[in-house]
Design an enzyme around this catalytic site. Structure first.
Site, PDB file in Angstrom:
ATOM      1  N   ASP A 154       1.742  -4.996   8.421  1.00  9.84           N
ATOM      2  CA  ASP A 154       2.090  -6.017   7.425  1.00  9.84           C
ATOM      3  C   ASP A 154       1.072  -7.160   7.381  1.00  9.84           C
ATOM      4  O   ASP A 154       1.414  -8.330   7.533  1.00  9.84           O
ATOM      5  CB  ASP A 154       3.490  -6.590   7.706  1.00  9.84           C
ATOM      6  CG  ASP A 154       4.529  -5.527   7.928  1.00  9.84           C
ATOM      7  OD1 ASP A 154       4.426  -4.454   7.311  1.00  9.84           O
ATOM      8  OD2 ASP A 154       5.459  -5.750   8.742  1.00  9.84           O
ATOM      9  N   GLU A 194       9.128  -2.294  -1.541  1.00 10.74           N
ATOM     10  CA  GLU A 194       9.051  -3.450  -0.650  1.00 10.74           C
ATOM     11  C   GLU A 194       7.647  -4.047  -0.665  1.00 10.74           C
ATOM     12  O   GLU A 194       6.761  -3.578  -1.380  1.00 10.74           O
ATOM     13  CB  GLU A 194       9.436  -3.049   0.780  1.00 10.74           C
ATOM     14  CG  GLU A 194       8.491  -2.053   1.430  1.00 10.74           C
ATOM     15  CD  GLU A 194       8.935  -1.615   2.813  1.00 10.74           C
ATOM     16  OE1 GLU A 194      10.071  -1.941   3.213  1.00 10.74           O
ATOM     17  OE2 GLU A 194       8.153  -0.932   3.510  1.00 10.74           O
TER      18      GLU A 194
END
Length: 356
Positions: free
Chosen positions: A44, A230
């Site tokens: 991430d 997402e």
């Protein structure tokens, strides 16, 4: 003029000319390069460039770490500081995911997802730092950033459009149902939502519905399929606005999808956004890059180049663990104004962002 003096003067002029010649050629000779992955681990990844520094974050899990470097190639050895450690227990004590650092209204903010140890309780939280240097000063918890219904939320990012601040994130429609959607909302300020959330996208195309859960996970109570939108990120080019998001489960066929604003009406109306019928960035097994996703964007220091930063795995079976590492590469734009990300590049040296 004495002959000796004339010779010395000519020699100095020759040395000066040589110095200027080398100065002109040095940038070409000394072109910096970077090689993916930028460091061994970093799920991430997020980066922002400000005042000569790249400020970088990724998921660590039990705390928030901030990296700082002048050169993306040096990310693996960059200055690193733990800027926030949560309390041992409570609603934001565990599973700190996908932190992002932003500079808004003269202050620094960090957005992160966290829970009490149970994923069903994941919500977004905000830290503020008034220091000009985010590696210094005090990070103060401003509180939970939630819609009026206080729904499950992760992967929140913020952006400004026409003087208004917006948030985009991934959430559930209600209770856990094995599906994550993309939502948007106005912000009253960097830590408070203004009005309710609006769903812009859900997994509904064949290529973004590959989320079968491994059998061993199902034995532990997982749903048989997880459909995922997402990691949304806002991208702007002239008058064109995009949201680039991650689709499919991180353990299978992770890739990037795209929403494009049609240029009319409110950003808060789903009908004003158009989904790309195909993914815009997929894995490249031939280059040893698997499951690319959860990206962010940054400009080169001179503002001339657009870059995408994303995590990827080194093999097909690495799943959602710490083998996910940050990769970066330059991207271009198509004649119709849409981004052209190409495909994940091989792990070989490439020119570093221009202006470093």
């Amino acid at each position: 003029m004495p002959l000796e003096y004339s010779f010395i003067r000519m020699r100095r002029l020759s040395l000066l000319s040589l110095f200027l010649f080398l100065l002109v050629l040095t940038p070409a000779w000394a072109q910096r390069t970077l090689t993916n992955p930028l460091k061994a681990s970093g799920p991430d990844p997020w980066v922002v460039y400000k005042d000569g520094w790249y400020y970088y974050m990724n998921t660590v899990g039990n705390r928030l770490d901030l990296w700082r470097t002048r050169h993306m190639a040096d990310l693996g050895t960059a200055d690193r500081k733990t800027v926030y450690t949560p309390p041992a227990s409570g609603p934001y004590s565990k599973q700190l995911w996908a932190p992002e650092i932003h500079f808004l209204n003269g202050k620094w903010y960090i957005y992160f997802a966290a829970d009490d140890g149970r994923n069903v309780n994941h919500r977004m939280w905000v830290l503020e730092n008034a220091s000009a240097d985010p590696m210094q000063g005090e990070w103060v918890l401003k509180g939970k950033l939630a819609d009026p219904g206080d729904h499950w939320a992760i992967d929140l990012s913020v952006f400004e459009h026409k003087g208004k601040l917006f948030a985009i994130w991934s959430g559930w429609e209600g209770a856990i149902n094995g599906r994550q959607d993309i939502y948007i909302a106005r912000l009253k300020n960097p830590w408070t939502m203004k009005g309710d959330r609006v769903r812009l996208s859900k997994p509904d195309l064949p290529w973004e519905m590959h989320g079968d859960v491994p059998e061993e996970w199902q034995k532990n109570g997982e749903v048989p399929q997880v459909l995922v939108n997402e990691g949304p990120q806002f991208l702007r080019k002239d008058k064109n606005l995009f949201i680039v998001y991650s689709a499919n489960a991180c353990w299978r066929d992770y890739c990037l999808g795209q929403l494009q604003y049609d240029g009319s009406g409110s950003l808060l109306k789903a009908v004003n956004w158009r989904k790309s019928p195909q993914p815009v960035f997929v894995q490249a097994p031939e280059n040893g890059v698997f499951a690319p996703g959860h990206n962010s964007f940054f400009k080169s220091p001179d503002g001339r180049e657009d870059w995408i930063l994303y995590h990827a795995n080194p093999s097909e079976t690495d799943g959602c663990g710490n083998k996910r590492a940050p990769h970066a590469q330059r991207f271009s734009w198509n004649p119709d104004g849409t981004p052209n990300f190409g495909k994940p590049l091989p792990k070989t040296p490439m020119p570093a962002p221009s202006g470093e």
